[in-house]
Design a protein around this motif. Sequence first.
Motif, PDB file in Angstrom:
ATOM      1  N   GLU A  16       0.832  -1.204   0.000  1.00  0.00           N
ATOM      2  CA  GLU A  16       0.000   0.000   0.000  1.00  0.00           C
ATOM      3  C   GLU A  16       0.866   1.254   0.000  1.00  0.00           C
ATOM      4  N   LEU A  17       1.965   1.224   0.747  1.00  0.00           N
ATOM      5  CA  LEU A  17       2.840   2.398   0.811  1.00  0.00           C
ATOM      6  C   LEU A  17       3.542   2.643  -0.521  1.00  0.00           C
ATOM      7  N   LEU A  18       3.896   1.571  -1.240  1.00  0.00           N
ATOM      8  CA  LEU A  18       4.477   1.747  -2.576  1.00  0.00           C
ATOM      9  C   LEU A  18       3.445   2.357  -3.521  1.00  0.00           C
ATOM     10  N   LEU A  19       2.228   1.845  -3.488  1.00  0.00           N
ATOM     11  CA  LEU A  19       1.161   2.402  -4.322  1.00  0.00           C
ATOM     12  C   LEU A  19       0.920   3.867  -3.971  1.00  0.00           C
ATOM     13  N   ALA A  20       0.905   4.176  -2.681  1.00  0.00           N
ATOM     14  CA  ALA A  20       0.723   5.569  -2.253  1.00  0.00           C
ATOM     15  C   ALA A  20       1.848   6.451  -2.783  1.00  0.00           C
ATOM     16  N   SER A  21       3.074   5.954  -2.772  1.00  0.00           N
ATOM     17  CA  SER A  21       4.210   6.730  -3.277  1.00  0.00           C
ATOM     18  C   SER A  21       4.064   7.043  -4.763  1.00  0.00           C
ATOM     19  N   VAL A  22       3.633   6.065  -5.538  1.00  0.00           N
ATOM     20  CA  VAL A  22       3.416   6.287  -6.970  1.00  0.00           C
ATOM     21  C   VAL A  22       2.337   7.351  -7.171  1.00  0.00           C
ATOM     22  N   SER A  23       1.226   7.215  -6.457  1.00  0.00           N
ATOM     23  CA  SER A  23       0.117   8.154  -6.611  1.00  0.00           C
ATOM     24  C   SER A  23       0.499   9.553  -6.144  1.00  0.00           C
ATOM     25  N   GLN A  24       1.196   9.654  -5.006  1.00  0.00           N
ATOM     26  CA  GLN A  24       1.602  10.958  -4.486  1.00  0.00           C
ATOM     27  C   GLN A  24       2.568  11.660  -5.434  1.00  0.00           C
ATOM     28  N   CYS A  25       3.527  10.933  -5.958  1.00  0.00           N
ATOM     29  CA  CYS A  25       4.509  11.538  -6.857  1.00  0.00           C
ATOM     30  C   CYS A  25       3.811  12.055  -8.121  1.00  0.00           C
ATOM     31  N   HIS A  26       2.870  11.261  -8.635  1.00  0.00           N
ATOM     32  CA  HIS A  26       2.118  11.701  -9.816  1.00  0.00           C
ATOM     33  C   HIS A  26       1.356  12.988  -9.500  1.00  0.00           C
ATOM     34  N   LEU A  27       0.662  13.005  -8.361  1.00  0.00           N
ATOM     35  CA  LEU A  27      -0.087  14.191  -7.940  1.00  0.00           C
ATOM     36  C   LEU A  27       0.816  15.424  -7.895  1.00  0.00           C
ATOM     37  N   LEU A  28       1.935  15.315  -7.203  1.00  0.00           N
ATOM     38  CA  LEU A  28       2.796  16.485  -6.999  1.00  0.00           C
ATOM     39  C   LEU A  28       3.392  17.007  -8.298  1.00  0.00           C
ATOM     40  N   TRP A  29       3.844  16.096  -9.170  1.00  0.00           N
ATOM     41  CA  TRP A  29       4.386  16.542 -10.452  1.00  0.00           C
ATOM     42  C   TRP A  29       3.278  17.070 -11.362  1.00  0.00           C
ATOM     43  N   TYR A  30       2.124  16.438 -11.320  1.00  0.00           N
ATOM     44  CA  TYR A  30       1.001  16.911 -12.135  1.00  0.00           C
ATOM     45  C   TYR A  30       0.622  18.338 -11.751  1.00  0.00           C
ATOM     46  N   LEU A  31       0.484  18.610 -10.467  1.00  0.00           N
ATOM     47  CA  LEU A  31       0.152  19.963 -10.021  1.00  0.00           C
ATOM     48  C   LEU A  31       1.215  20.964 -10.464  1.00  0.00           C
ATOM     49  N   HIS A  32       2.484  20.562 -10.392  1.00  0.00           N
ATOM     50  CA  HIS A  32       3.569  21.435 -10.856  1.00  0.00           C
ATOM     51  C   HIS A  32       3.416  21.733 -12.347  1.00  0.00           C
ATOM     52  N   LEU A  33       3.219  20.675 -13.139  1.00  0.00           N
ATOM     53  CA  LEU A  33       3.084  20.872 -14.583  1.00  0.00           C
ATOM     54  C   LEU A  33       1.870  21.730 -14.918  1.00  0.00           C
ATOM     55  N   CYS A  34       0.783  21.543 -14.192  1.00  0.00           N
ATOM     56  CA  CYS A  34      -0.396  22.389 -14.418  1.00  0.00           C
ATOM     57  C   CYS A  34      -0.083  23.845 -14.100  1.00  0.00           C
ATOM     58  N   ALA A  35       0.567  24.077 -12.964  1.00  0.00           N
ATOM     59  CA  ALA A  35       0.876  25.450 -12.550  1.00  0.00           C
ATOM     60  C   ALA A  35       1.733  26.176 -13.579  1.00  0.00           C
ATOM     61  N   VAL A  36       2.736  25.493 -14.136  1.00  0.00           N
ATOM     62  CA  VAL A  36       3.635  26.165 -15.087  1.00  0.00           C
ATOM     63  C   VAL A  36       3.068  26.197 -16.506  1.00  0.00           C
ATOM     64  N   ASN A  37       1.944  25.510 -16.735  1.00  0.00           N
ATOM     65  CA  ASN A  37       1.311  25.502 -18.057  1.00  0.00           C
ATOM     66  C   ASN A  37      -0.039  26.204 -18.077  1.00  0.00           C
ATOM     67  N   GLY A  38      -0.348  26.955 -17.018  1.00  0.00           N
ATOM     68  CA  GLY A  38      -1.557  27.759 -17.010  1.00  0.00           C
ATOM     69  C   GLY A  38      -2.849  26.997 -16.785  1.00  0.00           C
TER      70      GLY A  38
END
Length: 157
Positions: free
Chosen positions: A60-82
Amino acid sequence: MTTTHSYHLTVEWTGNQGSGTDGYRTYSRAHEVLADGKAPIAASADPAFRGDPARWNPEELLLASVSQCHLLWYLHLCAVNGVVVTDYADQAQGVMAMDATGGGGQFASVTLRPEVTVADASMVDKAVALHGEVHAVCFIARSVNFPITHQPVVTVG
């Protein structure tokens, strides 16, 4: 120049029930994940492996790590792409396949199902497309050897 980051934590077994590991069924799989300044994570093995279902397990913790990393990078990419994200939740699923001997296995796949709300309809297409860019930059996704797919749903709020 390469930059490195080092992470430290302690995993402490708390499952000695008085006789240590004198038998496979005589000890608890309970343990805690500890790091300075953070609340402990109560963990165990998966219930299929004699673990406590009320505690987090490594899978579960590995799955959470994959999901969290995706979330954080996705939010970053959204922020810098308007793309203005106002809400995000992921219903992640991981599949682990046991080998023929039943003594080992590995993750076969992870599917992320992010439900994203954006501020304006003009952002929907870009919001969907940015999920495809995350894998190239997500530290966790780049570190695992199983496929990670995503099935995003983007709505306007």
